[in-house]
Write a protein that holds these residues in place. Structure first.
Motif, mmCIF file in Angstrom:
data_model
loop_
_atom_site.group_PDB
_atom_site.id
_atom_site.type_symbol
_atom_site.label_atom_id
_atom_site.label_comp_id
_atom_site.label_asym_id
_atom_site.label_seq_id
_atom_site.Cartn_x
_atom_site.Cartn_y
_atom_site.Cartn_z
ATOM 1 N N VAL A 29 87.345 127.752 127.392
ATOM 2 C CA VAL A 29 88.050 127.984 128.660
ATOM 3 C C VAL A 29 87.129 127.677 129.840
ATOM 4 O O VAL A 29 87.517 126.985 130.793
ATOM 5 N N PHE A 30 85.888 128.171 129.775
ATOM 6 C CA PHE A 30 84.948 127.960 130.876
ATOM 7 C C PHE A 30 84.586 126.478 131.024
ATOM 8 O O PHE A 30 84.475 125.968 132.151
ATOM 9 N N LEU A 31 84.389 125.785 129.899
ATOM 10 C CA LEU A 31 84.072 124.364 129.958
ATOM 11 C C LEU A 31 85.230 123.556 130.540
ATOM 12 O O LEU A 31 85.025 122.665 131.376
ATOM 13 N N VAL A 302 77.229 132.501 129.212
ATOM 14 C CA VAL A 302 75.825 132.065 129.088
ATOM 15 C C VAL A 302 75.754 130.672 128.452
ATOM 16 O O VAL A 302 75.024 129.794 128.933
ATOM 17 N N LEU A 303 76.524 130.459 127.383
ATOM 18 C CA LEU A 303 76.531 129.157 126.717
ATOM 19 C C LEU A 303 77.039 128.054 127.647
ATOM 20 O O LEU A 303 76.511 126.943 127.658
ATOM 21 N N THR A 304 78.064 128.377 128.443
ATOM 22 C CA THR A 304 78.615 127.394 129.391
ATOM 23 C C THR A 304 77.584 127.014 130.449
ATOM 24 O O THR A 304 77.429 125.840 130.791
ATOM 25 N N THR A 305 76.882 128.010 130.967
ATOM 26 C CA THR A 305 75.849 127.752 131.986
ATOM 27 C C THR A 305 74.743 126.869 131.423
ATOM 28 O O THR A 305 74.299 125.918 132.079
ATOM 29 N N ILE A 306 74.310 127.170 130.201
ATOM 30 C CA ILE A 306 73.260 126.364 129.564
ATOM 31 C C ILE A 306 73.756 124.939 129.328
ATOM 32 O O ILE A 306 73.046 123.958 129.581
ATOM 33 N N THR A 307 74.986 124.811 128.864
ATOM 34 C CA THR A 307 75.573 123.482 128.630
ATOM 35 C C THR A 307 75.629 122.678 129.915
ATOM 36 O O THR A 307 75.309 121.484 129.930
ATOM 37 N N GLY A 308 76.032 123.336 131.016
ATOM 38 C CA GLY A 308 76.118 122.654 132.309
ATOM 39 C C GLY A 308 74.778 122.105 132.776
ATOM 40 O O GLY A 308 74.718 121.062 133.426
ATOM 41 N N LEU A 309 73.693 122.798 132.415
ATOM 42 C CA LEU A 309 72.358 122.351 132.831
ATOM 43 C C LEU A 309 71.900 121.113 132.067
ATOM 44 O O LEU A 309 71.116 120.307 132.594
ATOM 45 N N PHE A 310 72.393 120.954 130.832
ATOM 46 C CA PHE A 310 71.888 119.874 129.982
ATOM 47 C C PHE A 310 72.846 118.689 129.853
ATOM 48 O O PHE A 310 72.478 117.672 129.275
ATOM 49 N N LEU A 311 74.049 118.807 130.383
ATOM 50 C CA LEU A 311 74.983 117.682 130.309
ATOM 51 C C LEU A 311 74.498 116.543 131.193
ATOM 52 O O LEU A 311 73.952 116.782 132.286
ATOM 53 N N PRO A 312 74.682 115.291 130.793
ATOM 54 C CA PRO A 312 74.266 114.160 131.621
ATOM 55 C C PRO A 312 75.064 114.086 132.921
ATOM 56 O O PRO A 312 76.185 114.619 133.003
ATOM 57 N N ALA A 313 74.492 113.438 133.919
ATOM 58 C CA ALA A 313 75.131 113.340 135.240
ATOM 59 C C ALA A 313 76.478 112.635 135.173
ATOM 60 O O ALA A 313 77.342 112.828 136.043
ATOM 61 N N ALA A 314 76.683 111.812 134.148
ATOM 62 C CA ALA A 314 77.938 111.071 134.020
ATOM 63 C C ALA A 314 79.119 111.987 133.707
ATOM 64 O O ALA A 314 80.272 111.605 133.910
ATOM 65 N N VAL A 315 78.840 113.200 133.198
ATOM 66 C CA VAL A 315 79.913 114.147 132.882
ATOM 67 C C VAL A 315 80.248 114.943 134.146
ATOM 68 O O VAL A 315 79.404 115.685 134.657
ATOM 69 N N PRO A 316 81.465 114.811 134.651
ATOM 70 C CA PRO A 316 81.822 115.468 135.917
ATOM 71 C C PRO A 316 82.174 116.942 135.744
ATOM 72 O O PRO A 316 83.331 117.337 135.764
ATOM 73 N N ILE A 317 81.170 117.773 135.568
ATOM 74 C CA ILE A 317 81.419 119.205 135.396
ATOM 75 C C ILE A 317 80.891 119.961 136.606
ATOM 76 O O ILE A 317 79.808 119.659 137.125
ATOM 77 N N GLN A 318 81.676 120.902 137.086
ATOM 78 C CA GLN A 318 81.254 121.729 138.220
ATOM 79 C C GLN A 318 81.660 123.173 137.927
ATOM 80 O O GLN A 318 82.856 123.495 137.896
ATOM 81 N N LEU A 319 80.687 124.022 137.711
ATOM 82 C CA LEU A 319 80.951 125.420 137.365
ATOM 83 C C LEU A 319 81.101 126.236 138.645
ATOM 84 O O LEU A 319 80.139 126.415 139.391
#
Length: 357
Positions: A29-31, A302-319
């Motif tokens: 859900v968070f992702l 916590v897992l979502t925050t960690i994932t957001g830090l390591f995803l490449p810039a090409a992935v358009p994620i904004q938490l």
């Protein structure tokens, strides 16, 4: 709460598995929320930077900036508190001497008007064919001084500066002079010397009272964003996926707890025989569900925050923290309500039958 907590401690593996399922669901859900926000920002970044209240486009443009066309004279007749002319064309730019290609929104503005972006690196454009580019292009190997070839045109553009957060309909924006856009679009500046533009962006809280030419249309900026190609369908699709996940969470946790309740019928029967009420047992089950959902949401966050830090810039994620908090609370509420599936079973437990009497 005491009973719920002690049962969880005595059957750690069973409840850790349930927490694991809830963690994965909250993580998803968070992702999805982050991806929905990220994709939305790709469409509207540049528009949000304008800080505008409304936009005036031609009536036949279907609220689409590149498809709109009006004369500068018509734009000058609009009596808004603060206004800025804009010309735009969507094309593909290629770095000279390389195969690096990017979809770009070449946007013509006037330097003395509020659409002029803040420069994060380099300088502002001063002459035709100089551009200030969205800094996301740096990740693709573009830098200040690079020359860009434009598709369907013999014009060449030179990057003289970069600005942050300048995406329009998922395309990187190149800010330049209006004359440059006219040359790319028409081959040369309009014969009248005044040229054509696509629209007028307004900063005026009272824009609804403005009168415009019958061939023009005044549109609130949020309505303009919602009518960008693909923006609304994409957002609705991702939102519905999140809403359906909440329903799935409710059903899943309900099934888990129903099975657990069936397994504990004899225990509940003994407790009822000792004088413990059905209401107490129901509150215990709901408290247990609350704790399970809370642990699942915290670990998922916590897992979502960690994932957001390591995803490449090409992935358009904004938490978005406020949105994640709201989704987390809804997740816990829905999971707790799912425990109500077991209520009827608990109420119907006959102590004598449950303990084999």
């Amino acid at each position: 709460m005491f009973l719920a907590w002690n049962e969880m401690k005595s059957a750690k593996l069973r409840f850790l598995l349930i927490i694991g399922v809830l963690t994965l669901m909250s993580y998803l859900v968070f992702l999805l929320s982050g991806l929905a926000n990220g994709l939305a920002e790709l469409n509207r970044e540049a528009v949000d930077q304008w800080g505008a209240d409304a936009i005036v486009l031609s009536d036949e443009s279907n609220i689409n900036l590149p498809q709109s066309s009006m004369t500068i004279q018509a734009a000058q007749n609009i009596s808004a508190k603060d206004k800025a002319q804009i010309a735009q064309i969507l094309l593909v730019a290629r770095k000279s001497g390389t195969k690096i290609k990017e979809s770009v929104a070449i946007t013509g503005i006037q330097k003395d008007q509020f659409l002029m972006p803040k420069i994060s690196e380099g300088r502002a454009f001063t002459t035709n064919n100089e551009v200030v580019a969205d800094d996301s292009l740096k990740a693709d190997g573009l830098k200040i001084g690079d020359q860009l070839n434009i598709s369907s045109s013999n014009q060449k553009l030179i990057i003289v500066g970069f600005t942050k957060n300048a995406k329009f309909n998922a395309a990187s924006v190149l800010y330049t002079t209006q004359s440059t856009v006219q040359k790319i679009k028409y081959g040369k500046a309009n014969a009248s010397g005044k040229g054509l533009i696509n629209g007028v962006v307004l900063r005026d809280p009272n824009f609804a009272h403005l009168k415009v030419n019958s061939k023009l249309k005044l549109t609130p900026i949020e309505t303009f964003i919602e009518n960008m190609p693909g923006y609304t369908p994409q957002k609705i699709s991702l939102d519905f996926m999140i809403y359906f996940l909440f329903v799935i969470v409710s059903v899943t946790i309900g099934i888990f707890l129903y099975v657990l309740t069936i397994q504990k019928v004899s225990i509940f029967g003994v407790m009822k025989a000792q004088g413990i009420s059905s209401g107490f047992l129901i509150r215990s089950v709901m408290a247990q569900t609350f704790l399970l959902a809370l642990f699942g949401v915290v670990v998922g966050f916590v897992l979502t925050t960690i994932t957001g830090l390591f995803l490449p810039a090409a992935v358009p994620i904004q938490l978005n923290l406020p949105a994640l908090l709201v989704y987390g609370l809804i997740f816990i509420l829905v999971a707790t309500l799912g425990s109500l599936f077991s209520v009827q079973t608990i109420v119907k437990i006959d102590p004598v039958q449950a303990i084999g009497g």
